[in-house]
Write a protein that holds these residues in place. Structure first.
Motif, PDB file in Angstrom:
ATOM      1  N   THR A   3      -4.002   7.112   5.985  1.00 36.47           N
ATOM      2  CA  THR A   3      -5.045   6.198   5.500  1.00 36.47           C
ATOM      3  C   THR A   3      -6.361   6.389   6.234  1.00 36.47           C
ATOM      4  O   THR A   3      -7.314   5.652   5.981  1.00 36.47           O
ATOM      5  CB  THR A   3      -4.596   4.742   5.700  1.00 36.47           C
ATOM      6  OG1 THR A   3      -4.321   4.552   7.086  1.00 36.47           O
ATOM      7  CG2 THR A   3      -3.367   4.433   4.874  1.00 36.47           C
ATOM      8  N   LEU A  16      -5.161   2.911  -1.393  1.00 37.82           N
ATOM      9  CA  LEU A  16      -4.553   4.245  -1.388  1.00 37.82           C
ATOM     10  C   LEU A  16      -3.521   4.357  -2.513  1.00 37.82           C
ATOM     11  O   LEU A  16      -3.447   5.382  -3.218  1.00 37.82           O
ATOM     12  CB  LEU A  16      -3.878   4.499  -0.033  1.00 37.82           C
ATOM     13  CG  LEU A  16      -3.249   5.883   0.148  1.00 37.82           C
ATOM     14  CD1 LEU A  16      -4.289   6.979   0.037  1.00 37.82           C
ATOM     15  CD2 LEU A  16      -2.533   5.975   1.482  1.00 37.82           C
ATOM     16  N   ILE A  17      -2.745   3.279  -2.688  1.00 38.54           N
ATOM     17  CA  ILE A  17      -1.750   3.288  -3.771  1.00 38.54           C
ATOM     18  C   ILE A  17      -2.456   3.436  -5.114  1.00 38.54           C
ATOM     19  O   ILE A  17      -2.056   4.233  -5.962  1.00 38.54           O
ATOM     20  CB  ILE A  17      -0.906   1.997  -3.736  1.00 38.54           C
ATOM     21  CG1 ILE A  17      -0.029   1.974  -2.490  1.00 38.54           C
ATOM     22  CG2 ILE A  17      -0.031   1.886  -4.989  1.00 38.54           C
ATOM     23  CD1 ILE A  17       0.696   0.658  -2.278  1.00 38.54           C
ATOM     24  N   TYR A  26       4.495   3.130   1.652  1.00 36.86           N
ATOM     25  CA  TYR A  26       3.264   3.706   2.202  1.00 36.86           C
ATOM     26  C   TYR A  26       3.097   3.308   3.673  1.00 36.86           C
ATOM     27  O   TYR A  26       2.619   4.105   4.489  1.00 36.86           O
ATOM     28  CB  TYR A  26       2.056   3.241   1.387  1.00 36.86           C
ATOM     29  CG  TYR A  26       1.778   4.142   0.205  1.00 36.86           C
ATOM     30  CD1 TYR A  26       2.505   4.018  -0.969  1.00 36.86           C
ATOM     31  CD2 TYR A  26       0.794   5.122   0.273  1.00 36.86           C
ATOM     32  CE1 TYR A  26       2.258   4.840  -2.051  1.00 36.86           C
ATOM     33  CE2 TYR A  26       0.538   5.958  -0.806  1.00 36.86           C
ATOM     34  CZ  TYR A  26       1.273   5.809  -1.969  1.00 36.86           C
ATOM     35  OH  TYR A  26       1.031   6.630  -3.015  1.00 36.86           O
ATOM     36  N   ILE A  46      -4.074   0.156   2.364  1.00 37.47           N
ATOM     37  CA  ILE A  46      -2.860   0.685   1.738  1.00 37.47           C
ATOM     38  C   ILE A  46      -2.920   0.493   0.229  1.00 37.47           C
ATOM     39  O   ILE A  46      -2.615   1.405  -0.538  1.00 37.47           O
ATOM     40  CB  ILE A  46      -1.616  -0.026   2.314  1.00 37.47           C
ATOM     41  CG1 ILE A  46      -1.364   0.394   3.760  1.00 37.47           C
ATOM     42  CG2 ILE A  46      -0.371   0.266   1.470  1.00 37.47           C
ATOM     43  CD1 ILE A  46      -0.762   1.748   3.935  1.00 37.47           C
ATOM     44  N   ASP A  47      -3.373  -0.701  -0.192  1.00 34.87           N
ATOM     45  CA  ASP A  47      -3.425  -0.988  -1.629  1.00 34.87           C
ATOM     46  C   ASP A  47      -4.377  -0.045  -2.360  1.00 34.87           C
ATOM     47  O   ASP A  47      -4.097   0.430  -3.450  1.00 34.87           O
ATOM     48  CB  ASP A  47      -3.845  -2.437  -1.866  1.00 34.87           C
ATOM     49  CG  ASP A  47      -2.722  -3.407  -1.541  1.00 34.87           C
ATOM     50  OD1 ASP A  47      -1.564  -2.939  -1.517  1.00 34.87           O
ATOM     51  OD2 ASP A  47      -2.994  -4.590  -1.299  1.00 34.87           O
TER      52      ASP A  47
END
Lengths: 183, 342
Positions: free
Chosen positions: A179, B5-6, A168, B2-3
Motif C-alpha cells: 500500500t 487498493l481493493i 489485503y 486498503i479499500d
C-alpha cells in the motif's frame, strides 16, 4: 430460427457472462468449460424463456446452477485448488503481453492480486462481489437473480468485502510495500 | 488505503476481463453438420422408443416359444429379465453423459397405461363376474359367464397396448408444453409397474394364452353361445372376486401396490427436493443399489423357475418384480443425475 434468436440475445451479454463464469470457477479453463456447458443448456432450454428481456439474468442463473452442480460433483476440487495457480499464470502480465491499450505491468499485478483475493471468498460472496463490483449489477438485480432479499445480498457483499479487506491486510503485513505505507 | 487498493485492483481486473474476452463466434456452440440422410434423424428419434418395445416383445415371445413352464405360469418374469438387463447395462456404462429425456411423454404414458389397464381389467372382470350368458348343448340350455373374449388378458395383448401407449405418448408429448420434469422418474416407474402388474394378475392356472383369469368356469367345447347380449347382470359381487382370485394373483396385486408405493415415494421426494438433495433419492442413486436389486431379482427369478407349485412361483415372481422395479428406479435416478450434469 432458435440459433439466430440465441445469437442475438447472447451477443450483448456474453463477455460479462464469460468473465463471471471464469471468476466463480477460479480458473480460466474451468470457467470456459462452465460457460460452454451453460450455453449448451441455455440453447436447449431457450424455448422456455418467454421474455427476451430477461435473458441476461436467466443466463447468469444457468451459469450459477451449472457451477454449483459441478462443484458438488468434483469433490476433489475443494482440496486441490489448482485453478488459482493456473489462472494467475495465464495473464497478459505473465505472458509479457503489454501491447493492449490500458494495460501495464502494474495493472496486471493489480488484476492478479484481485483475482487471488476473490479466490479466497466462498462461492456466494464471490458471485455477489464479482457481479456487483466488476459487472456493475445493482443490489435488487442480484436479489432477483439469487431469489433472496436485498438485505441478504447486502450482507453477502459486506461479508465479502470484509474478507477481501482481511486478505489485503494480511498481505500488507507480509509485504508492506503493497500500500506504499509502513506497516 | 486498503479499500482504495481493493477498488483499484477490482477495476484492473474488470479491464483485464474485457481485454481477454474471445471473439463472439468462438464461444458459440458449434452447430452440428447438416444431416445428409433424414432417415438417420428419424431412426435417432424412434430407436429409443422402439428398442425397449422390441426387447420386451421379443424377450417375452422367445421365452414363451421355448415352452418353459415357469414363463407360461408367470409371463411377467420375461419383462423382469428385460428390465434387469437394461438396468445392468446402464449401471455398467454409468459414467456416460445422458441426453435429457421427455418427462411429458413419460407422464402421458403412465396415465395412458394405467387407464388402459384399469379399463381392460374392469372389462374382463365385468365379463366374468357380472355377466351371464345362456349356452346350449346336447343337455339343453344352461347359463354361465360370457368368456368369449379372453384375448384382452393375454400378455401379448398387454405388450401391444403398452407399445401403442408409448408411441401415442411420444406423439402427444411433442404437442404438449408443460413442465413436469419432477414427475418424470416416478412416471416411468409407474408405467413399468402397471405393465408388470397387468401381466401378472392376468395369468391363471397353466394356460397363459387363455388367461381369462378370474373365473375357473369354462363352457364345454361343444357348447355354443346362444346370445351375445347380457342375460342377467350381477354387479359388484365382491365376495365372488375374493374367492376366485388365485394366491399368485393376490401376490401380483400386492407386488403391484408395493411398486406403485415405491414410485409414490420417489414422486414425493422429487417434488419436495429444492435446494438440498433428498436423502432417499441419494440412497437410491448409490451405485450399489441397482446391481444389488438386479441380483435379488435374478435370484428370485431362478428360484421361481425351480418351483413346481404355481402359487409359490407366483410369490417368487412377485419378489422378482419388486426387485426389478427398484433396480430400474435406481438406474433412472442415476440417469437423472447425469442428465442434470450434461
Amino acid at each position: 430460427m432458435g440459433n439466430e434468436r440465441f445469437r442475438g440475445l447472447l451477443e450483448p451479454v456474453y463477455a460479462g457472462a464469460l468473465g463471471f463464469a471464469r471468476h466463480v470457477s477460479r480458473s480460466r479453463s474451468d470457467g470456459d468449460d462452465l460457460f460452454q456447458e451453460a450455453l449448451i443448456r441455455a440453447l436447449a432450454k431457450l424455448d422456455s424463456l418467454r421474455d427476451d428481456a430477461a435473458f441476461k439474468p436467466w443466463l447468469y442463473r444457468i451459469v450459477i446452477t451449472v457451477h454449483r452442480n459441478r462443484s458438488r460433483t468434483a469433490f476433489w476440487r475443494r482440496f486441490l485448488q489448482l485453478g488459482d495457480r493456473e489462472h494467475a499464470a495465464d495473464t497478459p502480465h505473465a505472458r509479457g503481453d503489454y501491447r493492449v491499450a490500458e494495460w501495464s505491468p502494474d495493472a496486471a499485478e493489480s488484476a492478479r492480486r484481485a483475482r487471488l483475493a476473490l479466490a479466497t471468498l466462498p462461492a456466494v460472496q464471490r458471485e455477489a462481489i464479482v457481479l456487483f463490483e466488476i459487472e456493475g449489477w445493482q443490489v435488487d438485480e442480484l436479489a432477483a437473480l439469487h431469489g433472496v432479499s436485498s438485505s441478504a445480498i447486502k450482507s453477502r457483499l459486506a461479508r465479502g468485502r470484509a474478507r477481501l479487506r482481511a486478505y489485503y491486510e494480511a498481505r500488507h503485513q507480509a509485504e508492506p510495500a503493497l500500500t506504499g505505507e509502513p506497516s | 488505503m486498503i479499500d482504495s487498493l481493493i477498488s483499484t485492483d477490482l477495476a484492473a481486473l474488470a479491464i483485464e476481463d474485457r481485454q481477454r474476452v474471445p471473439a463472439f463466434d468462438a464461444v458459440l456452440p458449434q452447430p452440428r453438420d447438416k444431416v445428409r440422410w433424414p432417415i438417420k434423424r428419424w431412426l435417432a428419434q424412434a430407436a429409443p422408443v422402439a428398442a425397449p418395445i422390441v426387447a420386451v416383445v421379443a424377450g417375452a415371445g422367445v421365452l414363451a416359444a421355448l415352452d418353459i413352464h415357469t414363463f407360461q405360469e408367470s409371463p411377467q418374469l420375461a419383462v423382469v429379465i428385460v428390465i434387469a438387463i437394461v438396468a445392468m447395462l446402464h449401471a455398467l456404462g454409468g459414467r456416460a453423459r445422458a441426453k435429457p429425456g421427455k418427462p411429458v411423454a413419460d407422464v402421458i404414458a403412465a396415465v395412458l397405461i394405467t387407464g388402459s389397464a384399469a379399463v381392460f381389467f374392469l372389462a374382463v372382470w365385468h365379463r366374468h363376474h357380472a355377466t351371464t350368458c345362456p349356452f346350449f348343448d346336447e343337455g339343453g340350455v344352461f347359463f354361465g359367464p360370457c368368456t368369449d373374449h379372453d384375448a384382452f388378458t393375454s400378455p401379448g395383448f398387454v405388450a401391444i397396448v403398452w407399445a401403442i401407449v408409448l408411441i401415442v405418448a411420444r406423439v402427444l408429448a411433442s404437442r404438449v408444453r408443460v413442465d413436469v420434469a419432477r414427475w418424470g422418474v416416478a412416471a416411468k416407474i409407474v408405467a413399468v409397474a402397471v405393465l408388470l402388474t397387468w401381466v401378472s394378475v392376468n395369468q391363471f392356472d397353466d394356460s397363459w394364452i387363455g388367461v381369462a383369469g378370474f373365473h375357473a368356469y369354462k363352457p364345454p367345447p361343444n357348447a355354443a353361445l346362444l346370445t351375445l347380449h347380457r342375460a342377467m347382470a350381477r354387479m359388484f359381487d365382491w365376495p365372488h372376486i375374493g374367492v376366485e382370485l388365485s394366491p399368485s394373483q393376490w401376490d401380483a396385486l400386492a407386488a403391484g401396490l408395493a411398486m406403485l408405493g415405491f414410485a409414490a415415494t420417489i414422486a414425493v421426494a422429487c417434488v419436495r427436493e429444492r435446494a438440498r438433495a433428498s436423502r432417499w433419492l441419494t440412497f437410491l442413486e448409490h451405485p450399489a443399489v441397482t446391481p444389488l436389486a438386479v441380483v435379488v431379482a435374478t435370484a428370485a427369478l431362478v428360484y421361481a423357475s425351480a418351483g413346481d407349485d404355481p402359487d409359490i412361483t407366483g410369490r417368487r415372481a412377485a419378489i422378482a418384480c419388486v426387485a426389478a422395479i427398484i433396480a430400474y428406479g435406481g438406474m433412472l435416478l442415476r440417469r437423472r443425475r447425469r442428465e442434470a450434469l450434461s
